[in-house]
Design a protein around this motif. Sequence first.
Motif, PDB file in Angstrom:
ATOM      1  N   UNK A   1       1.751  81.631  39.749  1.00  0.00           N
ATOM      2  CA  UNK A   1       0.898  80.471  39.487  1.00  0.00           C
ATOM      3  C   UNK A   1       0.050  80.129  40.699  1.00  0.00           C
ATOM      4  N   UNK A   2       0.641  80.143  41.876  1.00  0.00           N
ATOM      5  CA  UNK A   2      -0.080  79.791  43.097  1.00  0.00           C
ATOM      6  C   UNK A   2      -1.171  80.819  43.405  1.00  0.00           C
ATOM      7  N   UNK A   3      -0.868  82.090  43.215  1.00  0.00           N
ATOM      8  CA  UNK A   3      -1.862  83.125  43.470  1.00  0.00           C
ATOM      9  C   UNK A   3      -3.026  83.031  42.479  1.00  0.00           C
ATOM     10  N   UNK A   4      -2.723  82.707  41.227  1.00  0.00           N
ATOM     11  CA  UNK A   4      -3.781  82.568  40.220  1.00  0.00           C
ATOM     12  C   UNK A   4      -4.677  81.376  40.517  1.00  0.00           C
ATOM     13  N   UNK A   5      -4.118  80.339  41.151  1.00  0.00           N
ATOM     14  CA  UNK A   5      -4.885  79.124  41.414  1.00  0.00           C
ATOM     15  C   UNK A   5      -5.940  79.315  42.501  1.00  0.00           C
ATOM     16  N   UNK A   6      -5.874  80.411  43.252  1.00  0.00           N
ATOM     17  CA  UNK A   6      -6.863  80.640  44.308  1.00  0.00           C
ATOM     18  C   UNK A   6      -8.261  80.728  43.712  1.00  0.00           C
ATOM     19  N   UNK A   7      -8.378  81.329  42.525  1.00  0.00           N
ATOM     20  CA  UNK A   7      -9.683  81.462  41.874  1.00  0.00           C
ATOM     21  C   UNK A   7     -10.394  82.756  42.178  1.00  0.00           C
ATOM     22  N   UNK A   8      -9.709  83.681  42.872  1.00  0.00           N
ATOM     23  CA  UNK A   8     -10.310  84.962  43.252  1.00  0.00           C
ATOM     24  C   UNK A   8      -9.792  86.097  42.372  1.00  0.00           C
ATOM     25  N   UNK A   9      -8.595  85.916  41.803  1.00  0.00           N
ATOM     26  CA  UNK A   9      -7.945  87.017  41.089  1.00  0.00           C
ATOM     27  C   UNK A   9      -7.995  86.844  39.575  1.00  0.00           C
ATOM     28  N   UNK A  10      -8.259  87.980  38.910  1.00  0.00           N
ATOM     29  CA  UNK A  10      -8.288  88.020  37.451  1.00  0.00           C
ATOM     30  C   UNK A  10      -6.890  88.236  36.890  1.00  0.00           C
ATOM     31  N   UNK A  11      -6.124  89.111  37.535  1.00  0.00           N
ATOM     32  CA  UNK A  11      -4.760  89.401  37.096  1.00  0.00           C
ATOM     33  C   UNK A  11      -3.820  89.302  38.289  1.00  0.00           C
ATOM     34  N   UNK A  12      -2.648  88.714  38.043  1.00  0.00           N
ATOM     35  CA  UNK A  12      -1.562  88.673  39.021  1.00  0.00           C
ATOM     36  C   UNK A  12      -0.342  89.269  38.338  1.00  0.00           C
TER      37      UNK A  12
END
Length: 764
Positions: A319-330
Amino acid sequence: MKKYRNIAIISSCAAILLLAMQSCGVKKFIPEDELLYEGATLEVNSDTIVKDKAALKSALEQTLIPEPNKKFLGMRLGLYYYYKAQRENPGFLNRWLNDKFGEEPVYYSDVEPFEVEKLLINRLENRGFFYSTASSDGIEKEEKKVGSYEYTVGVREPYTMETYQLEGDSLMILNDLKPLVAETKFEKGMRFDLSAMKLERERLDRELKQKGYYNFNSNFLIFEADTNQYDNKRFDLYLRLKKDVPEKSLIPYTVKRINIYPNHNVSGDSIAADTVRFNDKNFIQPREELFFKPKRLDPYVLIEEGKNYNPQTSSATARRLSSIGVYKFVNIQYEELDTNPNDSIGQLEANIYLSPLTKRAVRAELQAVTKSNNFAGPNLALTYTNRNLFKGGEILDLTGSFGYEFQLASTDQAGLSSIQLGLGANLVFPRLLSPFNIDSNVFEYAIPKTKMGVDLEYISRTKLYRLLSSRATFGYIWQENRYVTHQLNPISINYVRLGQTSPEFEQILEDNPFLRESFNQRFISGLTYSFTYNGMVDQNDTHQFYVNSTFDTAGNSISLFASSGEGGEANTFLGLEYAQYAKLDLDVSYHFNFGKEQKLAFRLFGGYGLAYGNSEVVPYTKQYFSGGPYSVRAFRIRSLGPGTYSGENSDNSNFFDRTGNIRFEANAEYRFPIVNFLKGAVFVDAGNVWNSKENPELPGGKFSGDFLNELGMGTGFGLRIDIQSFVIRFDLAAPFHDPALPEGERFDFRWDEPIFNFAIGYPF
């Protein structure tokens, strides 16, 4: 004459509706030896008091299969389209309607009542009502070519639990299970319930997973009920492990290595990469083409070497990595490392694959604008986005806009035009930028974002004025939990410069001191804070709440450094008159979902702006307006109020939007499905804006104790195209209470003068 015209229109609409209903009749298409299935009813009889009988009946009704064909306003449109498409030459339109909305017929002969009876008994036994009965009775209506079924169940006294305990104690996992079982919600006297036992197994599985039991599965747990010790429908419940559970499922696992791929290619193309070790994590990416700095990405990863495997930690990391706004898939994957069967602890390798969005993107938006003052025209906006600007997840947005509006009305002001140019830049850092050291543990759910922005706008309105405005903000956005979001802008600065005014406009300002005062406040410096609770994220909940409150204040800090005005003039800062005010909004929504995509939605909005100190009125750009697709839809945007002001006797009514420093609105809406992605709604809106001080140029605009009688009210219906939460909305509304009319004439349902609203997204 108008009365007779309305009657004629109503008659025509009724005739069209009747014709449509007749044309959509399907009786003539039903085969001679078939009856159309109309559905089933259920009667529940019991020889004892059943707790929550309504919920039990609802659960039993789910077994009444098959579902009959859907109806809309009494018509089976899907079935009608299907039958029409079966003709020898159906035509393109009928084939298309069938592909999109058609339904195959459900006949009375398709029903298997004995199978349904078995399902009913099974559903009752799963809930502890053993030895219950079920029967059915078919109802055939040959003249109407329809048939239905009536089901009756006899519910017996349920079995209840006496004790609940865990069996066995020789394995380490059982020692971890014991305290978890003690925390159960099961209690003495609880009715036997198979679904509750399934939920209990899933709870225990989740708790064990959080203790590191990576390979454990809820299916490894089994319940056994023993009724031998009792004669009055009681039982003891035992929980134990199944036999032959794999050894690796009975031991906890720890994370030995963490590998992070900041620029993972989902296509699988291999790229030579180097490994950088940072804070006990391996960051694997090309060193010479570094995509994301390890020290910037590291705070988002909560998985730690040497700690037990925990799926909640993995979910929080994703969730935290997705919230950065740079990544399409985590994508987080775990691999088991070699583990000896005799080991008491296993080991895992965590691989975090991050697939970025396109680094640079350009977006264009073209809008057609129409306003209540009869200005209309196109508006074009271009936005350039650069993601991961400084290799730390920063997002830069550069926006340029151009708008041209001209007046359509055949009045003295006809032919006026307006040109609007805008430039803006927003830069978001996915971390907290602050001169103070703040413990990162304060933000467990999500890392705050720092947002700074600069906007410049130029407006030129012929024969009136030229206006230059600029805005600079610096603030933070962070999520406290899944529902609560905070936004704080400790720095918010606005500068407005009015130039090249015409004699006509100067006369308008001379006649309207309140308007002049709002333009004189060139400098606005303050603080804004917004609190949002969004319960709408739980889409399946029956009751959903949304609350947003915003506090906006300006002028307090710079007043300490201001220069006093002379001769009653306002104080200034750096030679500029500044605004001083406080403003508070509260927006509350409630949704009641009562099944089958139907809901009642309600909204209340209240706002008040108080000018004080250096200001007589709230700045024009900070005032409220009412009307439009997200407000009172029966009135055009910014055309309602203030109060009972009509504008009919004012030469200045078309120059500016109608605003006030007080706003109140209420909305109610019934939403329902029509077919597939097409939804419908019926709604009623009420609202208005007012001024807290009397303005001679806006008679009737002051707030009074009779404000309920000064609400603009309207009703209407809408269609919504809802495709995977992307909503295109069309609303048609007409006013039935207009506060601008003389008292006693305000209630007038002008349904033949509707307002059409087009918007993206639901109104509330």
